[in-house]
Design a protein around this motif. Structure first.
Motif, PDB file in Angstrom:
ATOM      1  N   ASP A 446       0.830  -1.204   0.000  1.00  0.00           N
ATOM      2  CA  ASP A 446       0.000   0.000   0.000  1.00  0.00           C
ATOM      3  C   ASP A 446       0.866   1.257   0.000  1.00  0.00           C
ATOM      4  OD1 ASP A 446       0.899   0.441   2.554  1.00  0.00           O
ATOM      5  OD2 ASP A 446      -0.992  -0.129   3.534  1.00  0.00           O
ATOM      6  N   GLU A 447       0.239   2.420   0.168  1.00  0.00           N
ATOM      7  CA  GLU A 447       0.974   3.687   0.088  1.00  0.00           C
ATOM      8  C   GLU A 447       2.101   3.792   1.116  1.00  0.00           C
ATOM      9  OE1 GLU A 447      -2.577   6.039   0.494  1.00  0.00           O
ATOM     10  OE2 GLU A 447      -2.285   6.889  -1.503  1.00  0.00           O
ATOM     11  N   ASN A 448       1.936   3.048   2.194  1.00  0.00           N
ATOM     12  CA  ASN A 448       2.959   3.106   3.250  1.00  0.00           C
ATOM     13  C   ASN A 448       3.949   1.962   3.143  1.00  0.00           C
ATOM     14  OD1 ASN A 448       1.493   5.309   4.391  1.00  0.00           O
ATOM     15  ND2 ASN A 448       0.026   3.788   5.181  1.00  0.00           N
ATOM     16  N   LYS A 450       3.255  -1.118   3.143  1.00  0.00           N
ATOM     17  CA  LYS A 450       2.831  -2.284   3.928  1.00  0.00           C
ATOM     18  C   LYS A 450       1.973  -3.208   3.090  1.00  0.00           C
ATOM     19  CE  LYS A 450       3.218  -0.513   8.549  1.00  0.00           C
ATOM     20  NZ  LYS A 450       2.552   0.301   9.556  1.00  0.00           N
TER      21      LYS A 450
END
Lengths: 583, 583
Positions: A446-448, A450
């Protein structure tokens, strides 16, 4: 190119095929659209194939309009991914299974959630790749127990199935709404009368789901619509409003009675009223009694389990609703043998107390809540119990939707009452959630940075079934009647005049129509009588029929509108423009 | 509609997939055209599906141009008709067989002669209904022993198969010739280099047949072309000219010799020359010796039968030619165990006399005719026989094509010699005759009102295989290279300039190209480097690539021709016309 009846691979039949039950099946076979190859397995003849392809084309356009990307997966699929999600077993006998020459296990795909999930896992790795909507128009297989009604319920059939992949629930909602609109557009373009119903998700798993049901007397599905408001649902998906609980304190104690020969509810009600029993100061009705139906529920990979189903005595258990409630488990009524071999099951006198005492789980209708009082079986021959209060004398292990829905039942949203009708499922849209992406370990960064599991939707349209559905909704006693959008040909040109000039003029007209982009079938059979030609044109059901008949000598042709039956006399010079305007 | 790389379901791969053997397979996977779902079973991704559909479209047009009528039969087929023609058994392990929930036997159709014959029987009854040519483009199944090379030899694949039905041989000839021309037109439109070869009919039965072989180093088929004249044939179909018979009278008597350690032909020749044996006054060569290969032939439904195959000692037995000669029987070399358990088989010293004496049938190469004299095994350890004359000392039970074909062999028609090359079967046309119509009792009333059995042709094109064949013939070290007729898109527009103006201009150009009917794939990925975009465009292989790069600032775009590698600088104002002219 003009299609000529003189050479077309077509023989119309006067008689209905022996195996046909519903009008669409009879007519599609009689008009030479399809032929049976095996039970539930059909061949598409020239006219049928053209209609099938037009339906595919409409659905393809609408899917592309919402950003769907077309791919095509195989029908012969390996066992492993279906094992991972449990469906190799859950599908039971509905799945065609086979082995290859090396003994490897394969199946013929009934639907492709597993394979699409695996493909996305194989191709995508970052949230930037999402959202994605993938679809295919492809051949599916289900080993139906009772293939019936021709291509309405085949064992080999064509479906459009699509799958949405999103990183979050808002994305799934949007994909679901877009599909819903694409389905509305598709079915509207085909001129189908349908309702969008709340549905159960069945073996697919997942949460929200709606079914598109074509309204049709011969449909296998029962659905409800509310007299007020927008509520519509498949009967299997109707949620019974839960009754209000009542205080237990102060209710009279349960009393057992001798009630000989009361194996049916009617007899029980008669006996109770004869014995002077009353409920809240009034006579006993069937709704005051409690039926305790014994079934066997078989969960995938497990042994059958005896279970009691409690419904108010004025309602039957609807096996389709019960089946939908326990899916993916299978359910059947306890057999005579089960009664014979289970001493505590006393036929006609089974009650919730006896089942509970013997460790048999009991599931109750939502009307059976704490404080409600019932007359029910006392688990002994010729004995019933009165004032049997839920929450005091017995406590269900849970609630279940199993009772039949009846015309006039209150709508679950409180807006009016329910009306029942029959329909055929033509589309189904599901919010699957993460059932498949989790089972198959589809993990995306995901964007982070993760790992996150995408959420999925699954959406189907029964493409080949639609051919029958449209036929079923629009046929008349003369034959088929296609809307322009899916007719094999838009115009049927018929020569019904032995004059060579008429034949030449028809040939010329067919050519001109075809040159202007209109699809023409031309009845040029020289030795067939006008009467047979007219009958065939009505049976085949093209929307517009142009007849060069007797009045051709006067410079006039007939334009017949199949749907309305209207017949217009049109000067030969104007017919091309007239038809072009109509198409 | 423009397809945008930023959202296209596509990931190009830098590395070849582990399972890939041939260039087309590697490139089609790397370029995201196909993905493997199971051994020999593939999914079609967006680009691959577009090329597949274009190939289908070309074949459909050419089939319709010869009067073919499209229908579509199921893939799931009942056993009975295949039982009637014997193919339920003959297909052996190549057939996917399965049972339905009621235990009924089904198969996944490998080809549809039985079903088409049954359909015509069902629909037609009079000679007036004929001729008929029916075709379908449909999914087929064969459980290949060694699925290899991706979609070149898959287990689930798309074929166009068609069937002609005629009342007489002249009609069949005409249908066959028309199909031949339709195939030539189709393959020419796809830019394929191919040869039309005489072929064997294999399990199909029937008489005349030709194969269309795409010329290709990685092909599984070997074919021959003559240095003079038009002769071309699949190696399996080459007919060896029969040698001239020679007088037996006056030939020296057969003599047995001790010939220790002569298990190979080389050793045997050395021994013979060392022993002073000569043939017609010259030294012995390998061609003077006779190999006797022991095989087991298994006819459908029968036990394996030991058989001797005689070929001149300078040639190997070509198992593919032998297999084609005995089809539908299967053939394998006798095993060590067979030798161990059969006392009269003396390994390295087997001869025709010993086999005949023990009742083993012997089939000979056409060079082994009456009066020819050989050095061959004497059926005893370390013993050979010299002057072993066919027709005197042994008599073969028949002739068989089993010996390898060699470069330089004389052409069967006497015109020059043969050259060998490799190819891939892309089409096959058969004059089946009445094998299927007789087996399935297709009887039609002829002009005299008598029952007559129509004669049939069967014609196939490997639609999905063609995607790989075209790739295989045209790839280069940079990637795929499609002809305009089957490319997924005709033009690939690439923005290789970070200037927002360039991106806008590209967007506009892509739109204009698309509006003028050109199929455009647009590399609009904002964060991908020009180098990667160029590499991807070469890998994907669209015929024309328009690059808005550095020189865009000077009002110039690049037009790259994928096939020739040519790069033209074109003023922005002219690019639309330039591309339209090319397409």
């Amino acid at each position: 190119m003009i299609t000529r009846m003189s050479t077309l691979f077509l023989r119309t039949l006067r008689d209905d095929p022996a195996e046909a039950e519903v009008p669409s099946h009879k007519l599609l076979v009689r008009a030479g659209y399809i032929r049976r190859a095996a039970p539930g397995v059909y061949s598409w003849l020239p006219l049928g194939l053209r209609t099938l392809r037009k339906i595919e084309g409409i659905v393809r356009e609408e899917m592309e309009a919402i950003g769907g990307q077309e791919i095509c997966l195989p029908a012969l699929l390996p066992r492993e991914p279906y094992e991972q999600t449990g469906r190799w077993t859950e599908y039971g006998d509905n799945l065609f299974r086979l082995k290859d020459r090396k003994g490897g296990d394969y199946l013929l795909g009934p639907t492709h959630e597993e394979m699409f999930t695996g493909l996305v896992k194989d191709m995508y790795s970052s949230y930037k790749d999402f959202p994605a909507v993938l679809f295919q128009i492809q051949t599916k297989y289900r080993d139906e127990e009772r293939p019936r009604a021709g291509i309405l319920r085949g064992r080999e059939f064509t479906m459009k199935d699509s799958y949405s992949f999103d990183m979050d629930d808002a994305g799934l909602d949007a994909a679901y709404r877009r599909h819903r609109q694409a389905y509305i557009n598709s079915f509207d373009r085909m001129g189908i009368e349908y309702v969008i119903c709340a549905a159960t998700s069945g073996a697919m798993g997942g949460s929200a789901s709606e079914e598109f049901l074509a309204v049709c007397e011969n449909g296998e599905d029962t659905f409800v619509r509310a007299t007020e408001g927008d509520y519509a649902a498949n009967a299997e998906a109707v949620i019974t409003p839960r009754a209000e609980e009542r205080p237990i304190d102060g209710q009279p104690a349960a009393l057992e009675y001798d009630s000989p020969d009361c194996e049916t509810i009617d007899k029980l009600v008669d006996w109770a009223n004869g014995a002077g029993i009353n409920v809240d100061g009034r006579e006993v009705t069937a709704a005051d009694t409690l039926k305790c139906i014994v079934v066997k529920i078989t969960r995938p990979g497990e042994e059958p389990e005896l279970t009691g189903i409690l419904v108010p005595g004025d309602r039957e258990v609807d096996m389709k609703r019960l089946e939908a409630s326990v899916e993916p488990a299978a359910v059947e009524l306890a057999s005579d043998r089960d009664f014979a071999t289970t001493p505590f099951l006393v036929k006609g006198y089974v009650g919730p107390r006896g089942l509970a005492a013997n460790g048999v789980p009991v599931l109750a209708d939502p009307r059976v809540v704490s404080g409600t009082s019932w007359i029910t079986g006392a688990d002994a021959e010729g004995r019933h119990v009165v004032n049997c209060v839920a929450g005091r004398d017995f406590t269900p292990d849970g609630h279940i939707e199993a009772a039949e829905i009846r015309e006039g039942d209150p709508a679950p949203d409180g807006q009016g009452s329910l009306r029942l009708a029959r329909g055929i499922e033509i589309g189904h849209i599901f919010q699957l959630g993460r059932k498949y992406s989790e089972a198959l370990e589809l993990q995306i960064l995901d964007e982070n940075g993760k790992r996150s599991v995408p959420t999925m939707g699954s959406y189907g349209i029964g493409i080949s079934r639609l051919v029958a559905v449209i036929a079923e909704q629009r046929y008349d006693d003369k034959g088929l009647n296609w809307p322009v959008s899916v007719a094999p040909y838009q115009v049927h040109v018929v020569v019904a005049n032995k004059n060579a000039e008429a034949a030449e003029a028809a040939e010329r007209l067919a050519g001109e129509l075809s040159d202007s982009g209109i699809e023409v079938i031309f009845d040029d059979r020289p030795k067939v009588s006008p009467g047979v030609k007219f009958k065939d044109s009505e049976l085949l059901g093209m929307p517009f029929v142009v007849v060069l008949g007797r009045s051709f000598a006067d410079g006039v042709v007939e334009l017949r509108i199949r749907e309305s039956g209207e017949v217009r006399e049109v000067p030969v010079a104007d017919i091309l423009d007239e038809v072009r305007n109509l198409v």
